[in-house]
Design an enzyme around this catalytic site. Structure first.
Site, PDB file in Angstrom:
ATOM      1  N   HIS A  34      16.114  15.273 -11.080  1.00  0.00           N
ATOM      2  CA  HIS A  34      15.823  16.665 -10.453  1.00  0.00           C
ATOM      3  C   HIS A  34      16.168  16.778  -8.935  1.00  0.00           C
ATOM      4  O   HIS A  34      15.971  15.795  -8.135  1.00  0.00           O
ATOM      5  CB  HIS A  34      14.180  16.885 -10.521  1.00  0.00           C
ATOM      6  CG  HIS A  34      13.588  17.981  -9.654  1.00  0.00           C
ATOM      7  ND1 HIS A  34      14.249  19.097  -9.939  1.00  0.00           N
ATOM      8  CD2 HIS A  34      12.801  18.287  -8.521  1.00  0.00           C
ATOM      9  CE1 HIS A  34      13.514  20.141  -9.142  1.00  0.00           C
ATOM     10  NE2 HIS A  34      12.537  19.547  -8.541  1.00  0.00           N
ATOM     11  N   GLU A  85       8.692  28.034 -13.310  1.00  0.00           N
ATOM     12  CA  GLU A  85       7.671  28.306 -12.254  1.00  0.00           C
ATOM     13  C   GLU A  85       7.593  29.612 -11.740  1.00  0.00           C
ATOM     14  O   GLU A  85       6.817  30.048 -11.060  1.00  0.00           O
ATOM     15  CB  GLU A  85       7.998  27.379 -11.254  1.00  0.00           C
ATOM     16  CG  GLU A  85       7.258  27.308  -9.863  1.00  0.00           C
ATOM     17  CD  GLU A  85       7.560  28.299  -9.015  1.00  0.00           C
ATOM     18  OE1 GLU A  85       6.595  28.726  -8.147  1.00  0.00           O
ATOM     19  OE2 GLU A  85       8.530  29.037  -9.120  1.00  0.00           O
ATOM     20  N   CYS A 136       8.480  22.136 -11.164  1.00  0.00           N
ATOM     21  CA  CYS A 136       9.679  22.035 -11.767  1.00  0.00           C
ATOM     22  C   CYS A 136       9.692  20.808 -13.096  1.00  0.00           C
ATOM     23  O   CYS A 136      10.961  20.426 -13.500  1.00  0.00           O
ATOM     24  CB  CYS A 136      10.616  21.279 -10.578  1.00  0.00           C
ATOM     25  SG  CYS A 136      10.772  22.263  -9.110  1.00  0.00           S
TER      26      CYS A 136
HETATM   27  N1  CAA Z   1      24.993  16.526  10.518  1.00  0.00           N
HETATM   28  C1  CAA Z   1      24.602  15.786   9.482  1.00  0.00           C
HETATM   29  N2  CAA Z   1      23.193  15.698   9.124  1.00  0.00           N
HETATM   30  C2  CAA Z   1      22.551  16.285   9.792  1.00  0.00           C
HETATM   31  C3  CAA Z   1      22.642  17.273  10.972  1.00  0.00           C
HETATM   32  C4  CAA Z   1      24.071  17.116  11.340  1.00  0.00           C
HETATM   33  N3  CAA Z   1      24.547  17.971  12.391  1.00  0.00           N
HETATM   34  N4  CAA Z   1      21.536  17.736  11.454  1.00  0.00           N
HETATM   35  C5  CAA Z   1      20.484  17.137  10.828  1.00  0.00           C
HETATM   36  N5  CAA Z   1      20.923  16.430   9.753  1.00  0.00           N
HETATM   37  C6  CAA Z   1      20.042  15.689   8.660  1.00  0.00           C
HETATM   38  C7  CAA Z   1      19.007  15.108   9.098  1.00  0.00           C
HETATM   39  O1  CAA Z   1      19.226  13.797   9.830  1.00  0.00           O
HETATM   40  C8  CAA Z   1      18.144  15.004   7.722  1.00  0.00           C
HETATM   41  O2  CAA Z   1      18.586  13.806   7.055  1.00  0.00           O
HETATM   42  P1  CAA Z   1      17.579  12.802   6.697  1.00  0.00           P
HETATM   43  O3  CAA Z   1      16.646  13.709   5.617  1.00  0.00           O
HETATM   44  O4  CAA Z   1      18.465  11.955   5.720  1.00  0.00           O
HETATM   45  O5  CAA Z   1      17.123  12.293   7.700  1.00  0.00           O
HETATM   46  C9  CAA Z   1      18.862  16.219   7.133  1.00  0.00           C
HETATM   47  O6  CAA Z   1      19.913  16.589   7.742  1.00  0.00           O
HETATM   48  C10 CAA Z   1      17.668  17.394   7.262  1.00  0.00           C
HETATM   49  O7  CAA Z   1      17.115  17.630   8.447  1.00  0.00           O
HETATM   50  P2  CAA Z   1      15.700  17.784   8.991  1.00  0.00           P
HETATM   51  O8  CAA Z   1      14.828  17.093   8.203  1.00  0.00           O
HETATM   52  O9  CAA Z   1      15.468  17.998  10.237  1.00  0.00           O
HETATM   53  O10 CAA Z   1      15.762  19.282   8.134  1.00  0.00           O
HETATM   54  P3  CAA Z   1      14.453  20.558   8.057  1.00  0.00           P
HETATM   55  O11 CAA Z   1      13.264  20.003   8.795  1.00  0.00           O
HETATM   56  O12 CAA Z   1      15.148  21.716   8.063  1.00  0.00           O
HETATM   57  O13 CAA Z   1      14.157  20.476   6.453  1.00  0.00           O
HETATM   58  C11 CAA Z   1      14.366  20.309   4.081  1.00  0.00           C
HETATM   59  C12 CAA Z   1      15.030  20.103   5.279  1.00  0.00           C
HETATM   60  C13 CAA Z   1      13.006  19.428   4.049  1.00  0.00           C
HETATM   61  C14 CAA Z   1      15.274  19.997   2.877  1.00  0.00           C
HETATM   62  C15 CAA Z   1      14.013  21.820   4.207  1.00  0.00           C
HETATM   63  O14 CAA Z   1      15.100  22.499   3.935  1.00  0.00           O
HETATM   64  C16 CAA Z   1      13.090  22.211   2.823  1.00  0.00           C
HETATM   65  O15 CAA Z   1      11.597  22.231   3.183  1.00  0.00           O
HETATM   66  N6  CAA Z   1      13.373  22.697   1.630  1.00  0.00           N
HETATM   67  C17 CAA Z   1      12.759  22.903   0.639  1.00  0.00           C
HETATM   68  C18 CAA Z   1      11.821  21.681   0.144  1.00  0.00           C
HETATM   69  C19 CAA Z   1      12.298  21.291  -1.278  1.00  0.00           C
HETATM   70  O16 CAA Z   1      13.104  21.726  -1.737  1.00  0.00           O
HETATM   71  N7  CAA Z   1      11.113  20.526  -1.514  1.00  0.00           N
HETATM   72  C20 CAA Z   1      11.330  19.912  -2.906  1.00  0.00           C
HETATM   73  C21 CAA Z   1      10.396  20.718  -3.613  1.00  0.00           C
HETATM   74  S1  CAA Z   1      10.327  19.945  -5.284  1.00  0.00           S
HETATM   75  C22 CAA Z   1      10.795  21.574  -6.085  1.00  0.00           C
HETATM   76  O17 CAA Z   1      12.045  21.284  -6.556  1.00  0.00           O
HETATM   77  C23 CAA Z   1       9.807  22.343  -6.399  1.00  0.00           C
HETATM   78  C24 CAA Z   1       8.997  22.310  -7.490  1.00  0.00           C
HETATM   79  O18 CAA Z   1       8.568  21.221  -8.182  1.00  0.00           O
HETATM   80  C25 CAA Z   1       8.954  23.598  -8.234  1.00  0.00           C
END
Ligand code: CAA
Length: 389
Positions: free
Chosen positions: A233, A79, A111
């Protein structure tokens, strides 16, 4: 005739960042990153590595031990390619010393493209059983400093040799696939960072896994009891758990426990490397095969491939006798242990030091005296590489 993976090798750059350090710097709870998202460290790419160098450095792990003349095609999935026109496969073909009489091409669909490459390779070998296909899946997952996606960055490459001598695993004829037009993740031509709606992406991933699993069972007359373990993945390791949890109630508590244990094995290296887009599923497979001591030849491994945008495929492998030795050759844990841990300031400096501007003729920080393939900088707006022959 069985066709599958004869060799599989992994490479990741030598720098790493601790997710506790990242969480502290970004004002987040460390547990959110390490437990909630499920990432412990991520590989950080120096400015002398890119998808070409990582792909070549992965394939170099086995290329000298095989008859290169048998490789008839090189499929390079990425990608995060290095040129809008020229394929990374052409650079890689040269640096790996492959013959001129091959086909070499780059494939893109977020991906997912590594899986398309694997399936094309399988079909090609089925028709030409004396030929082999080199598949390289190589990517840099780059979301940007101070972004929600930053914790899910990473980089690396997996190279696989597909042949009629599948020493690692046979690719079964049971695949199901699908496409859905979704705006969950994309990267405009003028951007070096991905744009993403991570929560939407997670929902699409879970939905496509469920839809394909339903079709897979029906079309192959199989059930979850027939799958010994899964590889996924893994943009972040929690995502795979979210997908698998949806179907676990289909089996007994004991079998659920066994599948959960195998998932932890399949998550292990991804948790320490981060996302490597096209290579992520195949690092998860390596992680499972390397870390499990209860899998054996003949076991069926389910694999779920996903690329945002979105395209997904679900299929299985059957493990071959001696797969453990083939996988152990990579010494992945030792490679990860040898990475140099960066401070936050060093990480940010490395992150910002990439030579994306082709008019910048400064040399990269590529060290001398290494057998690794390295990007040394732009010259006349063309990428220059160095590799010890
Ligand atoms: N202790 C333990 N857990 C905690 C916590 C704490 N203190 N605080 C928060 N959490 C948990 C939350 O409850 C949540 O768990 P669940 O998902 O089980 O509910 C988790 O931590 C994440 O919390 P948030 O959803 O609030 O976090 P965020 O809004 O910052 O988003 C994310 C997290 C969506 C992963 C973000 O980092 C992101 O957007 N990452 C990139 C996205 C990604 O990789 N997407 C997949 C694309 S597919 C790919 O790979 C691309 C391709 O095809 C090329």
């Amino acid at each position: 005739m069985p066709v599958g993976i004869e060799e599989i090798a992994f490479y990741t750059p030598k720098f790493s960042l601790d997710m506790v350090d990242l969480a502290n710097a970004r004002g987040e709870e460390p547990d959110k990153y390490t437990i909630g998202i499920g990432q412990t460290t991520q590989s950080v790419v120096p400015n002398y590595e890119d998808v070409v160098t990582m792909g070549v450095n992965a394939a170099k792990n086995f290329i000298e031990q095989i008859d290169r003349k048998s490789i008839e095609m090189l499929l390079f999935a990425t990608e995060s390619g290095v040129d809008n026109s020229k394929s990374g496969a052409i650079f890689a073909k040269n640096f790996l010393g492959l013959k001129d009489g091959i086909r070499a091409i780059e494939l893109k669909q977020a991906c997912y493209a590594g899986t398309l490459a694997l399936m094309q390779a399988k079909d090609f070998v089925r028709i030409h059983p004396d030929k082999k296909v080199l598949v390289i899946a190589s990517d840099v997952a780059r979301y940007g400093l101070n972004t929600p996606g930053e914790v899910t960055q990473g980089a690396g490459a997996v190279a696989m040799l597909i042949s009629a001598d599948p020493k690692v695993a046979v690719i079964n004829d049971d695949t199901v696939y699908m496409v859905k037009d979704e705006p969950d993740f994309w990267r405009p031509l003028d951007s070096d960072i991905a744009l993403v709606d991570g929560h939407q992406s997670t929902d699409v991933y879970k939905e496509m896994f469920l839809a394909l699993w339903g079709r897979y069972k029906q079309e192959n007359t199989l059930s979850l009891d027939d799958i010994a373990a899964w590889g996924f993945h893994m943009p972040y390791t929690k995502m795979a758990k979210k997908a698998l949890d949806q179907i676990l109630p289909e089996v007994s508590n004991d079998q659920q426990e066994a599948l959960r244990e195998h998932l932890a094995e399949a998550q292990f290296y991804n948790r320490h490397v981060g996302n490597l887009y096209t290579g992520s599923l195949y690092l998860s497979l390596l992680s499972l095969l390397d870390r499990s001591d209860s899998l054996s030849a003949g076991d069926r491994i389910g694999l779920f491939s996903f690329g945002s945008g979105a395209e997904a495929e679900l299929f299985s492998l059957t493990l071959s006798a001696g797969f453990q030795e083939q996988v152990a050759k990579n010494r992945i844990q030792s490679m990860l242990d040898q990475r140099q841990k960066l401070s936050m300031a060093e990480y940010e400096a490395v992150f910002l030091s990439q030579h994306f501007d082709s008019k910048n003729e400064e040399k990269t920080d590529a060290p001398e005296h290494t057998r690794l393939c390295q990007f040394i900088g732009w010259q006349d707006r063309y990428r220059k590489y160095r590799i010890a022959k």
